[in-house]
Design an enzyme around this catalytic site. Structure first.
Site, PDB file in Angstrom:
ATOM      1  N   ARG A  47       0.709  -8.999  23.499  1.00 58.86           N
ATOM      2  CA  ARG A  47       0.877  -7.647  22.931  1.00 58.86           C
ATOM      3  C   ARG A  47       0.167  -6.595  23.784  1.00 58.86           C
ATOM      4  O   ARG A  47       0.408  -5.405  23.641  1.00 58.86           O
ATOM      5  CB  ARG A  47       0.387  -7.619  21.476  1.00 58.86           C
ATOM      6  CG  ARG A  47       0.577  -6.302  20.785  1.00 58.86           C
ATOM      7  CD  ARG A  47       0.704  -6.376  19.250  1.00 58.86           C
ATOM      8  NE  ARG A  47      -0.064  -7.423  18.627  1.00 58.86           N
ATOM      9  CZ  ARG A  47      -1.377  -7.377  18.359  1.00 58.86           C
ATOM     10  NH1 ARG A  47      -2.071  -6.295  18.668  1.00 58.86           N
ATOM     11  NH2 ARG A  47      -1.990  -8.390  17.788  1.00 58.86           N
ATOM     12  N   ASP A 169      10.238  15.670  26.735  1.00 56.96           N
ATOM     13  CA  ASP A 169      11.225  14.598  26.669  1.00 56.96           C
ATOM     14  C   ASP A 169      12.166  14.805  27.855  1.00 56.96           C
ATOM     15  O   ASP A 169      12.950  15.755  27.906  1.00 56.96           O
ATOM     16  CB  ASP A 169      11.981  14.652  25.335  1.00 56.96           C
ATOM     17  CG  ASP A 169      12.936  13.468  25.164  1.00 56.96           C
ATOM     18  OD1 ASP A 169      13.450  12.955  26.181  1.00 56.96           O
ATOM     19  OD2 ASP A 169      13.187  13.071  24.012  1.00 56.96           O
TER      20      ASP A 169
HETATM   21  C1  PLP Z   1      18.151   8.594  22.540  1.00 55.80           C
HETATM   22  C2  PLP Z   1      17.069   9.601  22.667  1.00 55.80           C
HETATM   23  C3  PLP Z   1      15.785   9.368  22.120  1.00 55.80           C
HETATM   24  C4  PLP Z   1      15.468   8.114  21.312  1.00 55.80           C
HETATM   25  O1  PLP Z   1      15.482   6.967  22.105  1.00 55.80           O
HETATM   26  P1  PLP Z   1      15.878   5.487  21.574  1.00 55.80           P
HETATM   27  O2  PLP Z   1      15.753   4.663  22.802  1.00 55.80           O
HETATM   28  O3  PLP Z   1      17.269   5.568  21.016  1.00 55.80           O
HETATM   29  O4  PLP Z   1      14.897   5.133  20.508  1.00 55.80           O
HETATM   30  C5  PLP Z   1      14.811  10.333  22.321  1.00 55.80           C
HETATM   31  N1  PLP Z   1      15.090  11.482  22.993  1.00 55.80           N
HETATM   32  C6  PLP Z   1      16.294  11.740  23.509  1.00 55.80           C
HETATM   33  C7  PLP Z   1      16.536  13.011  24.236  1.00 55.80           C
HETATM   34  C8  PLP Z   1      17.327  10.812  23.366  1.00 55.80           C
HETATM   35  O5  PLP Z   1      18.551  11.084  23.872  1.00 55.80           O
END
Ligand code: PLP
Length: 359
Positions: A47, A169
């Site tokens: 982990r 992000d």
């Molecule tokens: C898909 C996505 C996420 C979430 O990711 P997962 O791998 O589906 O959990 C977060 N931010 C953006 C911009 C995404 O397109």
């Protein structure tokens, strides 16, 4: 050494996270299936660490310019960052963030854990004002699926002046088109499920930071929560990373070749494109019904959620009840793949023409 400064991202993508060039060493890191390790070393327990994760993390970290931690999914990475926010403190985030991020913030707020303020991420003055009493400023740029672009350096400056942590992000842009850490952000979030893994076959998330203290905190959270990546998924994502530059280059070239043709088609009222990358959003002139027809009429374009795979996919985003009501009902988000662009256009225009002929 592949993380030496000066190497271009294409070279880093191919060469980072490799075993040493010694006789009989494999060229690729093996898939290490291990829940535990012989004691008194650095790894100790499954982990906490895994050599296959580390190879992926070294490569993505080198591309983003920081230290990377892999997580089970993008959402696991998102929740790990939101968990840094103190009780009752404020999070600023784009009103058109990824719906999962919006839902996570709304959930935490409904339980009294945090407060939040939604902003139009393109309205820099409004974002700067919202930063004043914030603990965490969440940027998504371009946003999903509105494709708005943030002025990251201006927002970083205001957020840091207010003592807030800045998170970007970077799922849509990838480190090849945007490196938020070099623009001053504290943490980069990835859904590595998308462009980074790139083949629609694995779920994975990642956080990258250049701050050693933050890295230690995030690693501690991952070890405690067990939001750890699957070993095979980390290996697949590393395999995907090796060709990220080629895939992004082709997807972007295809998207840009399709843009003027989409703009000229009478079935389409609006085309949105952030200026880079492989994601395009179109708004159908006849709205919801036309969008629902379009996604069923193509042969190459696959009607599916998610994005960033080698194959072209698209979907009407408002088919999801959780999608923001300010996203047009007839908006179709297109993840342009790496197929031949003329084949993609022929498939698309055949379906689009049936809409205008029928209407
Ligand atoms: C898909 C996505 C996420 C979430 O990711 P997962 O791998 O589906 O959990 C977060 N931010 C953006 C911009 C995404 O397109």
């Amino acid at each position: 050494m592949s993380d030496e400064p000066g190497l271009t991202p294409a070279t880093v993508a191919v060469t980072a996270g490799r075993p040493p060039h010694d006789p009989d060493q494999p060229l690729n890191v093996p898939i290490t299936m291990a829940s535990t390790y012989v004691a008194a070393g650095d790894l100790e327990y499954g982990r906490y660490a895994n050599p296959t994760w580390t190879a992926f993390e070294d490569t993505l970290g080198a591309l983003e310019g920081g230290r990377c931690l892999a997580f089970s999914t993008g959402m696991a990475a998102v929740l790990t960052v939101l968990d840094l926010v103190g009780l009752g403190a404020k999070v600023v985030l784009p009103r058109h963030s990824y719906q999962g991020s919006l839902m996570a913030v709304a959930d935490l707020e409904s339980r009294g854990r945090i407060t939040s303020e939604l902003v139009d991420i393109e309205d820099t003055a409004a974002v700067v004002a919202a930063c004043q009493d914030a603990a965490l400023v969440w940027i998504e740029s371009p946003t999903n699926p509105a494709l708005e672009v943030a002025d990251i350096p201006a927002i970083v400056a205001a957020a840091h002046e207010a003592g807030a942590v800045v998170v970007v992000d970077n799922t849509f842009a990838t480190p090849l088109l945007q490196q938020p850490l070099t623009l001053g952000a504290d943490i980069v979030v990835h859904s590595a499920t998308k462009y980074i893994a790139g083949h629609s076959d694995a779920l994975l998330g990642a956080l990258v930071t250049a701050d050693d203290e933050l890295h230690a905190v995030l690693l501690g959270r991952r070890s405690l929560t067990g939001n750890t990546p699957g070993t095979l998924e980390a290996w697949l994502a590393l395999r995907g990373l090796r060709t990220l530059h080629l895939r992004v280059e082709r997807a972007q070239a295809n998207a840009q070749a399709l843009l003027p043709r989409l703009e000229a088609h009478p079935a389409i009222a609006e085309v949105r494109y952030p200026g880079f990358g492989g994601i395009v959003a179109i708004v159908l002139a006849e709205g919801e019904l036309a969008a629902d027809l379009l996604v069923r009429k193509t042969k190459l374009w696959v009607h599916a959620t998610s994005l960033g795979g080698v194959e072209s996919t698209f979907e009407r985003r408002r088919r999801w009840k959780s999608e923001s009501p300010s996203i047009p009902v007839g908006l179709v988000r297109m993840s342009v793949g790496i197929e031949d662009v003329e084949d993609l256009w022929t498939d698309l225009v055949t379906a689009l023409d049936t809409l205008t002929n029928a209407g």
